[in-house]
Design an enzyme around this catalytic site. Structure first.
Site, short mmCIF file in Angstrom:
data_model
loop_
_atom_site.label_atom_id
_atom_site.label_comp_id
_atom_site.label_asym_id
_atom_site.label_seq_id
_atom_site.Cartn_x
_atom_site.Cartn_y
_atom_site.Cartn_z
N ALA A 75 0.73 -1.20 0.03
CA ALA A 75 -0.10 -0.03 -0.02
C ALA A 75 0.91 1.36 0.10
O ALA A 75 0.66 2.24 -0.89
CB ALA A 75 -1.02 0.06 1.24
N ARG A 122 -5.13 -0.09 -8.87
CA ARG A 122 -5.78 -1.30 -7.86
C ARG A 122 -6.75 -0.60 -6.99
O ARG A 122 -6.54 0.48 -6.60
CB ARG A 122 -4.46 -1.67 -7.22
CG ARG A 122 -3.66 -2.54 -8.19
CD ARG A 122 -2.37 -3.20 -7.28
NE ARG A 122 -2.90 -4.57 -6.60
CZ ARG A 122 -2.09 -5.09 -5.57
NH1 ARG A 122 -0.87 -4.64 -5.35
NH2 ARG A 122 -2.70 -6.13 -5.18
N GLN A 131 4.43 -13.24 -1.89
CA GLN A 131 5.02 -12.27 -1.45
C GLN A 131 5.99 -12.65 -0.24
O GLN A 131 7.05 -12.02 -0.06
CB GLN A 131 3.88 -11.14 -1.01
CG GLN A 131 3.27 -10.54 -2.16
CD GLN A 131 1.98 -11.00 -2.25
OE1 GLN A 131 1.73 -12.27 -1.98
NE2 GLN A 131 1.06 -10.22 -2.84
N ASP A 143 -4.24 -2.43 3.90
CA ASP A 143 -4.30 -1.63 2.92
C ASP A 143 -5.30 -0.65 2.80
O ASP A 143 -5.26 0.34 2.22
CB ASP A 143 -4.55 -2.67 1.54
CG ASP A 143 -3.29 -3.45 1.06
OD1 ASP A 143 -2.97 -4.25 1.55
OD2 ASP A 143 -2.87 -2.82 -0.17
N ASN A 166 -6.49 -6.48 4.26
CA ASN A 166 -5.09 -6.73 4.13
C ASN A 166 -4.87 -8.11 3.23
O ASN A 166 -6.13 -8.53 2.80
CB ASN A 166 -4.48 -7.01 5.47
CG ASN A 166 -2.95 -7.20 5.36
OD1 ASN A 166 -2.35 -6.19 4.69
ND2 ASN A 166 -2.22 -8.06 5.86
N LYS A 167 -3.65 -8.44 2.95
CA LYS A 167 -3.65 -9.50 1.83
C LYS A 167 -4.36 -10.71 2.52
O LYS A 167 -4.71 -11.09 3.68
CB LYS A 167 -1.89 -10.09 2.24
CG LYS A 167 -1.79 -11.20 1.40
CD LYS A 167 -2.12 -10.99 -0.15
CE LYS A 167 -1.67 -9.64 -0.79
NZ LYS A 167 -2.41 -9.65 -2.13
O1 MRU Z 1 -1.07 -7.31 -3.08
P1 MRU Z 1 0.09 -6.83 -2.41
O2 MRU Z 1 1.18 -7.43 -2.39
O3 MRU Z 1 0.05 -5.24 -2.79
O4 MRU Z 1 -0.58 -6.71 -1.00
C1 MRU Z 1 0.21 -6.02 0.03
C2 MRU Z 1 -0.39 -6.20 1.47
O5 MRU Z 1 -1.36 -6.67 1.64
C3 MRU Z 1 0.40 -5.38 2.70
O6 MRU Z 1 0.27 -6.16 3.63
C4 MRU Z 1 -0.13 -4.16 2.74
O7 MRU Z 1 0.01 -3.41 1.47
C5 MRU Z 1 0.68 -3.40 3.66
S1 MRU Z 1 2.45 -3.21 3.04
C6 MRU Z 1 3.07 -2.30 4.17
#
Ligand code: MRU
Length: 347
Positions: free
Chosen positions: A49, A90, A196, A237, A247-248
C-alpha cells in the site's frame, strides 16, 4: 547493510525494482510515462500500500511533465484525468487515491501553471521521505509488542522496505525489535498465491540478517496451537473507522486463529491507510485478480487446464480480532472509532 529502496526518482525518470522478478533477479524498470507507472502498479511490479502511494505521487509528476500547458484550467483538467487513470490501477489500498488527491490539491493550489511541475516533483519527494520517517516511528511504537526472546512472531505477506519507500510497517516493527536487541523467533507465511512472503519477505529478512522461518500458510494454526507463535503482526491496505482492516488474503484466517489460541494480533500501518470516511470494513472494495495466479505459477500450470479459480487479493478482518493497530503516532486500542481518530488527528 544498504537499505532497500524499491522506488527511485532521478528527476526525470521513475525507477522501480521489479518485484515480479525477485528474489532471483534484481532488475530495475525505468519509467517516463505515467500510464506505464499505473501499469507497473496493476502488474504488481511495485506493490504494497505505501509503495503504490509513493509510485502514484511520482506518476502524477510524470503526468505533469507530459501534460503541462500555459492554460491553467486545461492543465488541471488533464491532470485530474491522469489522476483518475492512476488511482484506478488497484482498488483496495487507500494510499493510492490518497496520494493522487494530495498531488492534485498541490496542483490546484498553484496559480502559476509554470510552477505546477516543480511543486508536484517536490511533493512526491516529500511523500517518499515522509513514508520512511513514518515507518521508522511505527517501528519505535511497535517494537515493545514483540515477544520475549525465544518466543515467536508470525507475519504475513510482505510489509517491508519493498512494500514502502524504506524500512516497512509490520516487518519494520520486527526489524525495530531485533535492532533493539530482541531475539524472538520470526516466522513468515508463503502468502499464496503470489508468494510475497516466500519470495520477498524471506529475501528481506536475509538482507537484514534476521533469521526467519518460512511456513506454508496452512501451517499457521498448528504453530499457534503448539505455542511456537505468541504474536501475529501484519500490515493493512485500508482500515475503516471502526478498525476493520483490509489486508492480504489470509490475514482474516490468521487473526481468527490467533484469537482462538489466545494470541495477540496486531496491525501496523501509517495513518494514511486509515479511511475514516468508511464506517466499517464491508464497504471496502476487494480486488479480484486473474485466475491464472491461482492455477499456475511463473508461467507453469499447477492445476489441470480448464480449472476454475477465484482469486480475491485481500480480505477484511473484523476489528474484534485485532488487539492493537500500530501507527506512527500511537498504538491504537479498542474502541478503534476513538483511538483511530486520535491517531489521525495527531499525525
Ligand atoms: O497485493 P500486495 O502485495 O500489494 O498486498 C500487500 C499487502 O497486503 C500488505 O500487507 C499491505 O499493502 C501493507 S504493505 C506495508
Amino acid at each position: 547493510m544498504t537499505e532497500i529502496r524499491p522506488i527511485n526518482w532521478t528527476g526525470t525518470r521513475l525507477e522501480l525494482l521489479d518485484q515480479t522478478l525477485l528474489p532471483h533477479q534484481r532488475s530495475t524498470i525505468s519509467i517516463t510515462d505515467y500510464r506505464h507507472a499505473a501499469a507497473a502498479i496493476t502488474e504488481m511490479r511495485v506493490r504494497g500500500a505505501p509503495a503504490i502511494g509513493v509510485t502514484a505521487a511520482y506518476a502524477m509528476a510524470l503526468a505533469a511533465a507530459e501534460l503541462q500547458s500555459r492554460e491553467r484550467d486545461h492543465f488541471i483538467g488533464a491532470l485530474r484525468q491522469a489522476g483518475a487513470h492512476i488511482a484506478a490501477a488497484r482498488p483496495t489500498a487507500v494510499n493510492l487515491g490518497w496520494a493522487v488527491r494530495r498531488m492534485l490539491r498541490v496542483a490546484e493550489s498553484e496559480p502559476d501553471p509554470g510552477s505546477i511541475l516543480p511543486r508536484l516533483e517536490t511533493e512526491a519527494r516529500l511523500i517518499q521521505a515522509e513514508d520512511e520517517a513514518i515507518n521508522r516511528r511505527i517501528g519505535e511504537h511497535g517494537r515493545a509488542l514483540m515477544p520475549p526472546d525465544g518466543q515467536g512472531v508470525l507475519t504475513h505477506c510482505n510489509t517491508g522496505a519493498l512494500a514502502t519507500s524504506a524500512f516497512g510497517t509490520a516487518l519494520g516493527v520486527i526489524r525495530a525489535g531485533w535492532e533493539a536487541g530482541g531475539r524472538f523467533r520470526v516466522f513468515n507465511t508463503e502468502t499464496r498465491p503470489w508468494l510475497q512472503g516466500a519470495r520477498l519477505t524471506s529475501w528481506e529478512f536475509q538482507q537484514l540478517g534476521i533469521p526467519a522461518t518460512l511456513v506454508a500458510d496452512s501451517a499457521a494454526g498448528m504453530l499457534m496451537r503448539r505455542g511456537d507463535v505468541s504474536c501475529v503482526i501484519a500490515g493493512a491496505d485500508r482500515i475503516a473507522a471502526n478498525g476493520d482492516t483490509a489486508n492480504k488474503i489470509g490475514t482474516y484466517a490468521l487473526a481468527v486463529l490467533a484469537h482462538e489460541n489466545g494470541i495477540p494480533c496486531y496491525i501496523a500501518a501509517p495513518t494514511s491507510t486509515v479511511d475514516l470516511a468508511l464506517a466499517h470494513g464491508d464497504a471496502i472494495a476487494i480486488e479480484e485478480r486473474p485466475e491464472h495466479e491461482v492455477t499456475g505459477y511463473g508461467g507453469a500450470d499447477i492445476a489441470p487446464a480448464g480449472t476454475a479459480a477465484y482469486n480475491p487479493a485481500f480480505d477484511v478482518t473484523p476489528h474484534r480480532y485485532i488487539t492493537g493497530i500500530v501507527t506512527e503516532t500511537m498504538v491504537c486500542r479498542p474502541p478503534y472509532t476513538e483511538s483511530l481518530r486520535q491517531a489521525v488527528d495527531a499525525a
